[in-house]
Design a protein around this motif. Structure first.
Motif, short mmCIF file in Angstrom:
data_model
loop_
_atom_site.label_atom_id
_atom_site.label_comp_id
_atom_site.label_asym_id
_atom_site.label_seq_id
_atom_site.Cartn_x
_atom_site.Cartn_y
_atom_site.Cartn_z
N CYS A 264 0.89 -1.03 0.01
CA CYS A 264 0.03 0.21 -0.18
C CYS A 264 0.88 1.04 0.04
CB CYS A 264 -0.76 -0.14 1.12
SG CYS A 264 -2.09 -1.27 1.03
N HIS A 265 2.04 1.28 0.78
CA HIS A 265 2.85 2.26 0.89
C HIS A 265 3.66 2.58 -0.63
CE1 HIS A 265 5.63 5.25 2.16
NE2 HIS A 265 6.71 4.75 2.14
N PHE A 266 3.66 1.31 -1.17
CA PHE A 266 4.67 1.61 -2.57
C PHE A 266 3.63 2.16 -3.42
CE2 PHE A 266 5.27 -0.94 -6.70
CZ PHE A 266 6.31 -0.14 -6.95
N VAL A 267 2.35 1.74 -3.43
CA VAL A 267 1.51 1.99 -4.40
C VAL A 267 1.23 3.68 -4.21
CG1 VAL A 267 -0.98 2.04 -5.20
CG2 VAL A 267 0.28 0.15 -4.84
N LYS A 268 0.96 4.16 -3.03
CA LYS A 268 0.71 5.52 -2.61
C LYS A 268 1.96 6.21 -3.17
CE LYS A 268 -0.49 8.52 1.30
NZ LYS A 268 -0.67 8.48 2.62
N THR A 269 3.35 5.88 -2.76
CA THR A 269 4.40 6.62 -3.05
C THR A 269 4.59 6.74 -4.64
OG1 THR A 269 5.35 5.75 -1.23
CG2 THR A 269 6.91 7.03 -2.63
N PHE A 270 4.21 5.48 -5.26
CA PHE A 270 4.55 5.43 -6.79
C PHE A 270 3.48 6.67 -7.31
CE2 PHE A 270 3.99 4.17 -11.07
CZ PHE A 270 5.43 3.54 -11.33
N LYS A 271 2.27 6.60 -6.94
CA LYS A 271 1.36 7.48 -7.57
C LYS A 271 1.63 8.98 -7.23
CE LYS A 271 -3.68 8.10 -7.80
NZ LYS A 271 -4.92 7.74 -7.57
N LYS A 272 2.20 9.53 -6.03
CA LYS A 272 2.59 10.53 -5.56
C LYS A 272 3.76 11.21 -6.60
CE LYS A 272 5.63 13.19 -2.23
NZ LYS A 272 6.23 12.97 -0.97
N TYR A 273 4.57 10.46 -7.32
CA TYR A 273 5.70 10.74 -8.08
C TYR A 273 5.34 10.61 -9.55
CZ TYR A 273 9.05 11.18 -4.35
OH TYR A 273 9.62 11.33 -3.38
N LYS A 274 4.32 9.91 -9.86
CA LYS A 274 4.14 9.40 -11.17
C LYS A 274 2.58 9.64 -11.83
CE LYS A 274 8.17 7.36 -12.46
NZ LYS A 274 8.91 7.95 -13.53
N GLY A 275 1.91 10.04 -10.92
CA GLY A 275 0.42 10.26 -11.03
C GLY A 275 -0.51 9.50 -11.22
N ILE A 276 0.26 7.91 -11.51
CA ILE A 276 -0.81 6.84 -11.58
C ILE A 276 -0.33 5.63 -11.12
CG2 ILE A 276 -1.49 7.46 -14.05
CD1 ILE A 276 0.66 5.57 -15.13
N THR A 277 -1.11 4.90 -10.72
CA THR A 277 -0.49 3.60 -9.62
C THR A 277 0.34 2.50 -10.47
OG1 THR A 277 -2.29 2.04 -10.86
CG2 THR A 277 -2.81 3.57 -9.03
N PRO A 278 1.18 1.80 -9.95
CA PRO A 278 2.01 0.96 -10.83
C PRO A 278 1.64 0.10 -11.77
CG PRO A 278 2.61 0.88 -8.16
CD PRO A 278 1.19 1.57 -8.33
N LYS A 279 0.16 -0.42 -11.54
CA LYS A 279 -0.32 -1.43 -12.37
C LYS A 279 -0.79 -0.72 -13.59
CE LYS A 279 -1.20 -5.03 -11.79
NZ LYS A 279 -0.70 -6.20 -12.53
N GLN A 280 -1.32 0.48 -13.32
CA GLN A 280 -1.73 1.45 -14.51
C GLN A 280 -0.22 1.76 -15.31
OE1 GLN A 280 -3.31 4.51 -12.13
NE2 GLN A 280 -5.52 3.95 -12.78
N TYR A 281 0.85 2.29 -14.78
CA TYR A 281 1.95 2.42 -15.39
C TYR A 281 2.36 1.24 -16.21
CZ TYR A 281 6.86 4.15 -15.84
OH TYR A 281 7.83 4.53 -16.57
#
Length: 285
Positions: A264-281
């Motif tokens: 959950c922390h990874f997904v939240k941090t990823f979205k903060k920097y990339k604007g989308i979730t890791p799965k979407q990316y």
């Protein structure tokens, strides 16, 4: 363009022709530019949008048409905003090693005795024309012999123009002090590169160069414009982006590989920097 690590060990081009050209847009995996340095000089030209660059602790904002010239070994990183840009890496000493008539004039530059101007904004007249001719040879399907001759001629012309117009300063005083500070920071960046998948703490990072943690935070921020731990997360997310595109690992596995023990922390941090979730990316890539 390959992923930009802190200290790029990869040689750009070949020993005989040590140059490389890269075209970067928003879809490119190396669109963002973590702090790094390399043995070659680099020309960056903005084709569209805006690029915020930090070069040896100083901030530059480049817009479409701007050109930046970076010396070898300079610590730099950047944040693009809707931009497309070109990068051209070249080993100044290697290119002219056997061209004695030119080498002597370039020696003060590759010995860092003279520091050329970094930012050439907008249409910079003859300088812009030379860069266009130089990079244009790599955007076309033309013989390597033409590229080699064009490169040698145009880089010679660029430095002749810099010398003629006095677009340089001597490497003394403040310039030497800035170089000392960035060299002092490089072991920390290398440590982050090597240990980003493990837990990292502020005392651990500051201990790499024997600084008090409080002073280290100010020191790190003065060069990167980020706190040490924010930058660790930024670097981890850049590594995660690379893994999501180039491996078959799941989102959870990528998070673990990049130092995030909580998905959950990874997904939240990823979205903060990339604007989308890791799965979407991952799906987009």
């Amino acid at each position: 363009m390959h992923y930009l690590a802190y200290n790029e060990g990869k040689r750009h081009g070949t020993e005989e022709f040590p140059v490389a050209y890269y075209y970067i847009n928003e879809e490119h995996i190396s669109y963002n530019m973590p702090f790094h340095w390399h043995r070659e000089w680099e020309i960056i030209r903005l084709l569209q949008g805006e690029l915020l660059l930090y070069i040896d602790g100083k901030e530059y904002t480049a817009s479409a048409g701007d050109i930046l010239l970076l010396r070898e070994g300079v610590l730099h990183g950047g944040t693009p905003t809707g931009c497309i840009y070109e990068c051209f890496n070249f080993d100044l000493h290697g290119l002219f090693r056997n061209v004695l008539s030119v080498r002597d004039y370039l020696r003060p530059f590759y010995r860092d005795l003279l520091l050329p101007k970094i930012h050439y904004p907008g249409d910079h007249g003859e300088f812009s024309s030379i860069v266009e001719e130089l990079l244009g040879a790599f955007r076309q399907d033309i013989p390597e012999s033409f590229r080699a001759l064009s490169t040698l001629g145009n880089i010679s012309r660029l430095f002749a123009l810099i010398l003629r117009n006095g677009w340089y300063k001597e490497n003394v005083g403040a310039s030497a002090e800035t170089a000392r500070k960035t060299d002092q920071l490089k072991p920390v960046l290398e440590y982050i590169e090597t240990h980003f998948s493990s837990p990292l703490s502020l005392p651990e990072l500051s201990g790499v160069i024997g600084m008090n943690p409080k002073y280290f935070c100010r020191f790190f921020n003065s060069i990167t414009q980020q706190t040490p731990m924010n930058y660790v997360n930024y670097y981890r997310i850049e590594q995660a982006s690379n893994m999501l595109c180039n491996t078959d690992l799941s989102v959870t596995e990528v998070g673990l590989e990049c130092g995030f023990n909580d998905t959950c922390h990874f997904v939240k941090t990823f979205k903060k920097y990339k604007g989308i979730t890791p799965k979407q990316y991952q799906k987009r890539s």
